[in-house]
Design a protein around this motif. Structure first.
Motif, mmCIF file in Angstrom:
data_model
loop_
_atom_site.group_PDB
_atom_site.id
_atom_site.type_symbol
_atom_site.label_atom_id
_atom_site.label_comp_id
_atom_site.label_asym_id
_atom_site.label_seq_id
_atom_site.Cartn_x
_atom_site.Cartn_y
_atom_site.Cartn_z
ATOM 1 N N PRO A 1 0.738 7.017 6.190
ATOM 2 C CA PRO A 1 0.102 7.635 7.366
ATOM 3 C C PRO A 1 1.066 7.774 8.551
ATOM 4 O O PRO A 1 0.888 8.668 9.385
ATOM 5 N N ASP A 2 2.088 6.905 8.642
ATOM 6 C CA ASP A 2 3.020 7.037 9.766
ATOM 7 C C ASP A 2 4.108 8.071 9.487
ATOM 8 O O ASP A 2 5.065 8.184 10.259
ATOM 9 N N LYS A 3 3.960 8.811 8.386
ATOM 10 C CA LYS A 3 4.872 9.911 8.023
ATOM 11 C C LYS A 3 6.316 9.418 7.850
ATOM 12 O O LYS A 3 7.261 10.141 8.130
ATOM 13 N N LEU A 4 6.453 8.167 7.429
ATOM 14 C CA LEU A 4 7.797 7.616 7.294
ATOM 15 C C LEU A 4 8.289 7.713 5.852
ATOM 16 O O LEU A 4 9.438 8.082 5.603
ATOM 17 N N PHE A 5 7.418 7.404 4.900
ATOM 18 C CA PHE A 5 7.846 7.373 3.506
ATOM 19 C C PHE A 5 6.984 8.301 2.649
ATOM 20 O O PHE A 5 5.765 8.335 2.819
ATOM 21 N N THR A 6 7.615 9.017 1.736
ATOM 22 C CA THR A 6 6.908 9.732 0.682
ATOM 23 C C THR A 6 7.384 9.131 -0.633
ATOM 24 O O THR A 6 8.583 8.941 -0.828
ATOM 25 N N LEU A 7 6.445 8.797 -1.491
ATOM 26 C CA LEU A 7 6.786 8.119 -2.739
ATOM 27 C C LEU A 7 6.671 9.094 -3.909
ATOM 28 O O LEU A 7 5.688 9.821 -4.035
ATOM 29 N N SER A 8 7.723 9.136 -4.743
ATOM 30 C CA SER A 8 7.692 10.004 -5.914
ATOM 31 C C SER A 8 8.319 9.291 -7.091
ATOM 32 O O SER A 8 9.075 8.340 -6.923
ATOM 33 N N GLU A 9 8.001 9.811 -8.255
ATOM 34 C CA GLU A 9 8.691 9.337 -9.438
ATOM 35 C C GLU A 9 9.760 10.367 -9.781
ATOM 36 O O GLU A 9 9.614 11.550 -9.504
ATOM 37 N N MET A 10 10.842 9.885 -10.381
ATOM 38 C CA MET A 10 11.910 10.820 -10.737
ATOM 39 C C MET A 10 12.414 10.503 -12.116
ATOM 40 O O MET A 10 12.296 9.378 -12.586
ATOM 41 N N GLU A 11 12.977 11.511 -12.735
ATOM 42 C CA GLU A 11 13.586 11.267 -14.042
ATOM 43 C C GLU A 11 14.996 10.729 -13.834
ATOM 44 O O GLU A 11 15.486 10.612 -12.722
ATOM 45 N N CYS A 12 15.675 10.456 -14.921
ATOM 46 C CA CYS A 12 16.950 9.748 -14.938
ATOM 47 C C CYS A 12 17.939 10.325 -13.937
ATOM 48 O O CYS A 12 18.163 11.522 -13.870
ATOM 49 N N MET A 13 18.525 9.421 -13.130
ATOM 50 C CA MET A 13 19.518 9.858 -12.156
ATOM 51 C C MET A 13 20.905 9.390 -12.559
ATOM 52 O O MET A 13 21.847 9.450 -11.775
ATOM 53 N N GLY A 14 21.037 8.902 -13.768
ATOM 54 C CA GLY A 14 22.352 8.636 -14.336
ATOM 55 C C GLY A 14 22.983 7.330 -13.916
ATOM 56 O O GLY A 14 24.172 7.128 -14.099
ATOM 57 N N ALA A 15 22.195 6.424 -13.324
ATOM 58 C CA ALA A 15 22.767 5.139 -12.943
ATOM 59 C C ALA A 15 22.206 4.050 -13.848
ATOM 60 O O ALA A 15 21.932 2.938 -13.414
ATOM 61 N N CYS A 16 22.035 4.382 -15.113
ATOM 62 C CA CYS A 16 21.309 3.504 -16.028
ATOM 63 C C CYS A 16 21.977 2.140 -16.159
ATOM 64 O O CYS A 16 21.302 1.145 -16.404
ATOM 65 N N VAL A 17 23.287 2.068 -15.992
ATOM 66 C CA VAL A 17 23.960 0.791 -16.180
ATOM 67 C C VAL A 17 23.531 -0.190 -15.096
ATOM 68 O O VAL A 17 23.579 -1.393 -15.299
ATOM 69 N N ASN A 18 23.086 0.331 -13.958
ATOM 70 C CA ASN A 18 22.620 -0.534 -12.886
ATOM 71 C C ASN A 18 21.103 -0.465 -12.738
ATOM 72 O O ASN A 18 20.568 -0.592 -11.647
ATOM 73 N N ALA A 19 20.405 -0.241 -13.837
ATOM 74 C CA ALA A 19 18.952 -0.107 -13.783
ATOM 75 C C ALA A 19 18.327 -1.433 -13.387
ATOM 76 O O ALA A 19 18.896 -2.480 -13.669
ATOM 77 N N PRO A 20 17.171 -1.427 -12.762
ATOM 78 C CA PRO A 20 16.435 -0.262 -12.270
ATOM 79 C C PRO A 20 16.930 0.179 -10.895
ATOM 80 O O PRO A 20 17.580 -0.599 -10.214
ATOM 81 N N MET A 21 16.600 1.389 -10.552
ATOM 82 C CA MET A 21 17.134 1.912 -9.298
ATOM 83 C C MET A 21 16.140 2.846 -8.627
ATOM 84 O O MET A 21 15.191 3.321 -9.250
ATOM 85 N N ILE A 22 16.346 3.084 -7.349
ATOM 86 C CA ILE A 22 15.599 4.104 -6.624
ATOM 87 C C ILE A 22 16.601 4.982 -5.881
ATOM 88 O O ILE A 22 17.743 4.586 -5.667
ATOM 89 N N ALA A 23 16.167 6.187 -5.544
ATOM 90 C CA ALA A 23 16.978 7.041 -4.682
ATOM 91 C C ALA A 23 16.164 7.322 -3.438
ATOM 92 O O ALA A 23 14.937 7.443 -3.502
ATOM 93 N N VAL A 24 16.817 7.375 -2.311
ATOM 94 C CA VAL A 24 16.121 7.654 -1.057
ATOM 95 C C VAL A 24 16.811 8.831 -0.381
ATOM 96 O O VAL A 24 18.014 8.797 -0.118
#
Lengths: 252, 611, 153
Positions: free
Chosen positions: A149-172
């Motif tokens: 509600p404070d328009k700060l974060f939008t949450l989504s799921e994403m497919e592989c971003m190629g950093a699998c060796v350091n899984a799990p990960m998020i991108a912002v």
């Protein structure tokens, strides 16, 4: 409540796109009256991008230009933005709509300042991406596809971003600063506590540690297991957590 | 087009084997064309011979020797010595797999689908479909799009062959349609709600292999197996497109294009397709005579003919005038001309550059515009003199086009009856000028000039739709529309073609030449023919080229002084050269009576809601 | 008969009894269904609400499932009045336990496609007549075209 149900349902039917519909619906913030034009600096950038492509393949610059427009327009492509890109490229608007709806990294509805994308592909899932999502979701109080509600974060799921060796990960993705200050950052080797800390830091305006949270790069020094960082025993330069088991049919 | 007409030289042919049968095909053909040449039917959805190749339906899989996997035959160039197999178990299994995937998200609503009975998916599912589904998850549903008053959409039925998208882009030249989204969420549409702004838009109905795009005006009114087809010729513009008229009982339900490579390929304009609802509306079904009260009153044929004869007989010599309308067939024009005399009275594709003079082919003959567009995209320079146009392809300045040895002069007539009437010399004689007519015979003429019909003149109107002409007339004689008679029309190129009667004329209406023949009898100057063959024999006497059906004839009236307006020639017109067709959808009595065309006009005023 | 007597004795108030009679309650003697509705069920049942047609809806949750909600039609004495097609959509949902929301005190917004519930018009004047029916205003007009009407002089 309705929004939540719709959004949850859409996760079952849509691709990982932030948007639920692949058609345009006029909304107060996105309709024929909405205006968009590249700023002077961004127009120069667009010209530079166009100059990379041959005269007869100017439409190849569509994806870079859409990206530029999205960064300028605080993270989403309004109808006007897509029309402007079509105008710059000299193609029919529908050709731009096709591209913008195809790629999940183009957003067509308003975004929060930070777009938090949790990787949901197999390696991250095996290393606990579900726990990461649950921690983020609980912390922010939103599910996939929603904005706080404070328009700060939008949450989504994403497919592989190629950093699998350091899984799990998020991108912002940080859309707060326009094109100049736009950042797209990976946070890797996450435990649920780490990710909550990262969100808190972002909220406070601080800069969390980029990349792996527990090691320098991707050197074999440990891994996330069961939501905890597990160090390797010294000298054991392997990522396995024990001797590999043999085929079950051979085990005594 | 030229390549299509001339057979390829022998060294441009390659030999392939299809199901063990050797067949020679031109170089550059694809495997599917080779199979077609061998007479082997390959199922397909996305491939269409006049559109670019998409290769996305995967239904045309065949086995090619030495290829590890089945190949999509539409996207695979045929190579010399290729051994193609289309009836192996591998091919059958591959197609069954594709069909199963296509049916996963296709609704089982054939009983309420307008495409039922002429659906490619339905037909091919009979051959390759399973009788039960292994799919246990939720089928997808797609929002229906509003594409205007002609094309009805049920987008859940769409199988994403993209034929409509390619048609809009490549043939119609109006890039409205596209495929948005990805994967199972992809959908065909316009993204923003808007109607299709092409005059050829309804051809996507024929192209659609499933029931996703169907005809909105005739939705739920017929099943295709109830219709009887008649091959005829379109008269909505001067192109003379080949059409098939589908009727059930006395009603015409549908007009679809027929293949004619020389004229319309396989497209027709929206007007040709959807003006047929007017064939039921505002019809002149009984003779009318202006009564004592000043209004038109129903009358019997003998009474009406007698009234017409009496009125016409009042005019002497040049005081009698005949006006042929936009939809007049050659037979009735020759009959009218003969009658008046008895009463005492006297190619586009070969062009190397094209100059359009005061014309708007997009409004006057949209199918021709699509072909001009193909030429323009192939590199033939185009220019236009007159009002600025949006023809869906780029135009040059006129000076760049007109060069030494230029061969591009063609006149685009804007009505189906114009060229035929001019070919017959149906133009005012020298003596007629300056004489105010006392009696006027309007042969389907609703667009007459006000000056041609003085207020005190006696007017006979013969036609099929009640409009301006019939309202002005003192006697109305009901005739037949183009779907109700065997009439010859000469198209803008000079090609004489025949319409065929699909249904009978309504009520007491009769064939136009028969009406004139009956009138001549009553007036005491009987015409010398009383069968259609007789009229056509007479036609062959007057204009021999009109007897040669379908052949291209140089227009006789061009360059000759037949137009008879020498006095005005050479003087540039004061008005800017502009097309006479300002409203494509309503050009003649039929299209003006059509509710569908009226809806089109209204929709065109605001093609993008909210903009 | 003992059931009726018992029910009467147990608490069929004067009001209810009068109402029952005015609705054709004497028919209880020949109509078992009406008897069970009025005499067996009604005592102890709650009148949940009344719809715009005057149909009354009752609930008695301790009876057998499927018989714990019922309707007493407004025009029960008329055989045409006992018409399930008279039940509006919101009450239909309540009757069939699709919803538990009581439509009487719930602001029910009809969807735009909802038609006005008028009940079954069979045997009435406004009943549906197929094209070509003898009772149709322009009966048996099979003309497939419409003739042009000349303008008035």
């Amino acid at each position: 409540m309705t929004v939540q149900v719709l959004s949850v349902a859409s996760r079952a039917f849509a691709t990982n796109s932030h948007d639920i519909f692949n058609i345009h619906r006029h909304e107060p913030h996105n309709n024929w009256e909405t205006e968009f034009d590249f700023t002077k600096e961004n127009m120069a950038k667009a010209k530079e991008i166009l100059s990379r492509y041959p005269e007869n393949y100017q439409a190849s610059a569509m994806i870079p230009l859409l990206d530029l427009a999205q960064q300028q327009n605080s993270g989403f492509l309004s109808l006007a933005a897509m029309n402007r890109v079509a105008e710059v490229l000299g193609v029919a608007p529908i050709r731009v709509y096709e591209v913008a709806t195809f790629y999940t990294m183009f957003n067509r509805s308003p975004m929060g300042r930070y777009h938090v994308m949790v990787c949901g592909t197999t390696p991250c899932m095996l290393q606990g991406a579900k726990g990461i999502y649950e921690a983020v979701s609980r912390h922010l109080g939103v599910v996939y596809g929603q904005t706080t509600p404070d328009k700060l974060f939008t949450l989504s799921e994403m497919e592989c971003m190629g950093a699998c060796v350091n899984a799990p990960m998020i991108a912002v993705a940080d859309y707060s600063g326009g094109v100049e200050k736009f950042t797209y950052t990976y946070y890797e080797d996450l435990t649920p506590e780490d990710v909550v800390g990262i969100l808190e830091d972002l909220k406070a305006g601080k800069k969390p540690k980029v990349g792996s949270q527990h090691r320098h790069n991707a050197e074999p020094s440990g891994a996330v297991a069961d939501g905890k960082w597990v160090e390797d025993s010294p000298g054991a330069n392997i990522t396995l957590r024990g001797p590999p088991p043999g085929p079950y049919c051979r085990s005594a | 087009m030229a390549a299509q007409a001339a057979p390829a030289p022998a060294d441009d042919l390659i030999e392939v084997t299809v199901d063990g049968k050797p067949v020679k095909v031109p170089k550059g053909s694809n495997v599917l064309q080779a199979c077609d040449a061998a007479g082997v039917d390959v199922p397909r959805f996305c491939y269409h011979q006049r559109l670019s190749i998409a290769g996305n339906c995967r239904m045309c899989l065949v086995e090619v020797e030495k290829s590890p996997k089945p190949v999509a035959s539409c996207a695979m160039p045929a190579g010399p010595g290729m051994n193609i197999k289309t009836s192996t178990p591998l091919v059958k299994k591959a197609r069954e797999g594709v069909m199963e995937f296509l049916l996963i998200n296709h609704p089982l609503d054939c009983p309420i689908c307008d495409q039922g009975g002429e659906c490619d998916l339905q037909d091919q599912a009979m051959a390759f479909g399973s009788d039960r589904s292994r799919f246990t998850e939720v089928k997808r549903a797609v929002v229906d799009k509003n594409l205007g008053p002609l094309v009805k959409t049920v987008m859940t039925r769409c199988i994403h062959c993209t034929r409509c998208v390619r048609f809009a882009k490549e043939v119609a030249g109006v890039e409205d349609l596209g495929m948005t989204g990805r994967g199972r969420d992809s959908e065909i549409g316009t993204y923003v709600e808007r109607m299709l702004t092409s005059e050829l838009s309804a051809n996507v109905i024929d192209l659609c292999p499933v029931g996703a795009l169907t005809a909105k005006p005739s939705a739920f009114t017929f099943r295709n197996w109830e219709l009887a087809s008649t091959e005829s010729v379109d008269v909505s513009d001067a192109l003379g497109s080949a059409i098939r008229v589908d009727a059930r009982g006395p009603e015409v339900f549908r007009v679809t294009p027929r293949l004619n490579d020389a004229i319309n390929q396989e497209w027709i304009s929206d007007k040709a397709r959807f003006q047929v609802d007017a064939l039921r509306l505002q019809r002149l079904s009984q003779p009318l005579v202006r009564g004592a009260g000043g209004g038109l009153e129903p009358a019997t044929w003998p009474r009406a003919l007698a009234a017409a004869a009496e009125g016409l007989a009042r005019a002497r010599g040049h005081e009698l005038r005949g006006v042929a309308g936009r939809l007049a067939d050659v037979e009735s024009v020759v009959a009218l001309k003969d009658l008046l005399n008895r009463l005492g009275l006297a190619g586009v594709d070969g062009a190397d550059s094209v100059l359009l003079v005061g014309t708007d082919p997009r409004a006057e003959a949209p199918v021709l515009n699509a072909r001009l567009r193909a030429l323009a995209l192939a590199g033939v320079p185009f220019a236009s003199i007159g009002a600025p146009l949006d023809l869906t392809f780029p135009l040059l300045a006129a000076g760049d086009v007109v060069r030494e040895g230029w061969n591009g002069f063609a006149v685009l007539a804007d009505a189906a009856g114009t060229v035929g009437a001019l070919d017959l010399g149906f133009v005012p004689g020298a003596g007629a000028r300056g004489v105010a007519p006392r009696a006027v015979y309007l042969l389907g003429a609703d667009d007459y000039e006000e000056g041609d019909v003085p207020a005190d003149a006696f007017v006979v109107y013969q036609g099929h739709h009640g409009e301006r002409g019939a309202a002005r007339a003192d006697v109305v004689l009901p005739g037949a529309a183009y779907t109700e008679k065997f009439g010859t029309y000469v198209n803008a190129e000079g090609r004489a073609q025949s319409t065929k009667a699909a249904v009978g004329p309504p009520g007491a209406a009769r064939d136009d030449w028969k009406v004139l023949r009956a009138l001549s009898e009553v007036m005491g100057a009987p015409l010398p023919y009383d069968t259609l063959a007789g009229v056509r024999a007479r036609l062959a006497e007057v204009a021999p080229h009109l007897a040669r059906r379908g052949a291209l004839e140089p227009p006789l009236w061009l360059g000759a002084d037949a137009l008879g307006v020498g006095g005005a020639a050479g003087k540039p017109a004061a008005d800017p050269l502009a097309t006479r067709v300002t409203n494509f959808y309503q050009t003649d009595a039929i299209s003006r009576a059509s509710k569908t065309m009226a809806r089109c006009v209204r929709a065109r005023q605001n093609p993008v809601p909210g903009l | 008969m003992s059931g009726v007597t018992k029910a009467l004795a147990q608490g069929l108030g004067k009001q209810t009894w009068r109402e029952a009679v005015s609705n054709g309650g004497w028919k209880v003697l020949i109509d078992g269904n009406l008897g069970s509705t009025l005499v067996e069920h009604q005592p102890g049942a709650t009148l949940v609400g009344t719809d715009k047609h005057g149909n009354r809806y009752f609930e008695k949750m301790d009876t057998q499932v499927g018989r714990n909600r019922w309707v007493v039609y407004a025009k029960a004495s008329d055989y045409r009045g006992q018409d399930p097609a008279n039940v509006p959509a919101e009450w239909h949902g309540w009757l069939h336990a699709s919803v538990d929301v009581n439509p009487a005190n719930h602001d029910f917004t009809a969807p735009i496609y909802a038609s006005n519930i008028v009940g079954n018009s069979t045997t009435t004047v406004s009943r549906y007549q197929p094209k070509g029916s003898w009772f149709k205003e322009h009966k048996r007009n099979w003309l497939k075209y419409q003739t042009w009407t000349p303008p008035k002089a």
